[in-house]
Design an enzyme around this catalytic site. Structure first.
Site, short mmCIF file in Angstrom:
data_model
loop_
_atom_site.label_atom_id
_atom_site.label_comp_id
_atom_site.label_asym_id
_atom_site.label_seq_id
_atom_site.Cartn_x
_atom_site.Cartn_y
_atom_site.Cartn_z
N ASP A 1 -2.05 0.18 7.49
CA ASP A 1 -1.17 -0.80 6.75
C ASP A 1 -2.23 -2.07 6.18
OD1 ASP A 1 0.57 0.82 7.12
OD2 ASP A 1 1.97 -0.54 8.24
N GLY B 1 8.52 0.93 3.52
CA GLY B 1 7.50 1.82 3.72
C GLY B 1 6.21 1.52 2.89
N ARG C 1 0.72 -1.19 -0.03
CA ARG C 1 0.15 -0.17 -0.06
C ARG C 1 0.64 1.30 0.02
NH1 ARG C 1 2.48 2.42 3.20
NH2 ARG C 1 2.45 2.08 5.48
#
Ligand code: ADP
Ligand code: MG
Length: 380
Positions: free
Chosen positions: A173, A125, A27
């Site tokens: 997340d 990330g 994501r």
């Protein structure tokens, strides 16, 4: 049907076919930087890079794990759940999921061979950890003939990461990886823990530039930011900063330390930006959306102080390009990746030019790639 690439690899490792497979996307954080644990909203998008998991049952009470990430087979006696270190530390994600199963009312598998494959860079990330948790959870559930609601799956995977892996991540997340939808963004109300999707206007593109940097003291810096936000909320006499307005933060300034004031101002203004962004997206106004994205980055840079020279350099370069609507650090900050929202006129050659100037400046080549939005975690 299990996809052929993972089936072939599974055959190679285990000498038989998998029974089930699932995958979960990575994501990007579209906007809403450090708003989640302050009770605010956040917008993300699932991306077309995945962690895939294939699994087959075993009758001999053994749990086998193999990841193309490490290239090693790890064998554990079934139900023997303890924290792993070093090369085996990736096992903490599937083990955390298995550890959470009884508390969420699910039975654990008695034995299995498991393989994970991924084209999602880990530790950049883009949330490979959440994707790994969701894909393994779905594989374990299929294997044992159990099913789960999507919102519960998010809670289970987050529980694994918070409680077993020991990372105090918010709901972004797992929420985006589970609720992603092609050509949509995922909008999460972190206070109510509700998920909605927002259509992306046509003909917009995402680019990611991975700096491959991570601040050495990243965990401590996260904890410090979290603490400063909670202290600011306390001084403002609200449970969380989502309950304060920009005017209240300004009025409370004399009672706040300089950094508490800056963190609180970032959070309340960022929450307002997320809301403005939803309106802009609904109106198809990409120029305003892009302006909000870049404003979010500047706030992270100057007020929340979780950006880095490398991330700022990329944002500066990107926002000089007229085909870029906006650019910002994506994720927790202190390193990681920059996301850009662009027109289709932003080409591979533009990305390459930015990568080259970054290399001249920092002597490292950043990874730059074009991304599409994706559907959330599901069996394959
Ligand atoms: P991010 O979630 O941003 O990618 P994290 O540090 O939270 O970064 O998670 C990265 C960790 O997740 C890796 O160090 C590894 O332990 C685990 N991981 C991610 N992808 C895989 C994979 N395909 N196979 C095994 N472990 C993985
Ligand atoms: Mg992660």
């Amino acid at each position: 049907m299990v996809c052929c690439c993972i089936t072939e690899k599974f055959q190679l490792i285990y000498g038989r076919s998998p029974a089930w497979a699932a995958r979960a996307p990575g994501r990007i954080e579209f906007i809403g930087n450090h708003t989640d644990y302050n009770g605010g909203p956040v917008i993300g998008a699932a991306i077309n890079r995945y962690v895939s998991v294939a699994i087959a049952p075993r009758a001999d009470g053994v749990w086998n794990f193999y990841s193309d990430f490490t290239g090693h087979l790890a064998t554990l006696p079934a139900h023997c759940i303890s924290r792993q270190e070093g090369e085996l530390s990736w096992l903490n994600y599937p083990l955390g999921v298995l550890d959470a199963f009884p508390a969420f009312g699910f039975k654990r598998p008695e034995g299995f061979d498991l393989l994970t494959m991924s084209d999602l860079p880990a530790g950049s990330g883009l949330s490979s950890s959440a994707a790994l948790e969701l894909a393994t959870a779905l594989a374990f559930l299929s294997l044992t003939g159990q099913s789960i609601e999507r919102a519960r799956l998010v809670q289970l995977a987050r529980h694994a990461e918070n409680q077993f892996v020991g990372v105090p991540c918010g709901i972004l997340d797992q929420g985006v990886s589970a609720f992603g939808k092609v050509n949509h963004l995922v909008w999460i109300d972190c206070l109510l823990q509700t998920f909605a999707t927002v259509p992306l206007p046509a003909d917009v593109h995402f680019w990611i530039f991975n700096t491959h940097t991570k601040h050495a003291l990243i965990d401590g810096m996260y904890a410090e930011r979290h603490h400063e936000c909670m202290q600011a909320a306390h001084a403002l006499d609200v449970p969380l900063l989502v309950h304060a307005t920009p005017a209240q933060v300004e009025a409370a300034r004399p009672g706040l330390s300089a950094s508490q004031f800056k963190r609180a101002r970032h959070v309340v203004e960022e929450i307002a930006r997320v809301e403005q962004c939803i309106d802009a997206l609904r109106g198809g106004d990409l120029v305003t959306t892009g302006r909000l994205l870049t404003a979010s980055h500047r706030s992270s840079q100057c007020l929340f102080e979780n950006s880095t020279t490398e991330l700022d350099f990329l944002v500066d370069q990107l926002t000089r390009n007229p085909s870029v609507y906006g650019a910002r650090l994506s994720g927790g900050g202190f390193g990681g990746s920059v996301m850009a929202l662009t027109q289709s006129s932003f080409k591979e050659s533009d990305a390459l030019r930015i990568q080259q100037s970054y290399e001249v400046q920092f002597d490292v080549e950043p990874e730059g790639f074009h991304l599409l939005t994706a559907n959330g975690a599901a069996p394959i």
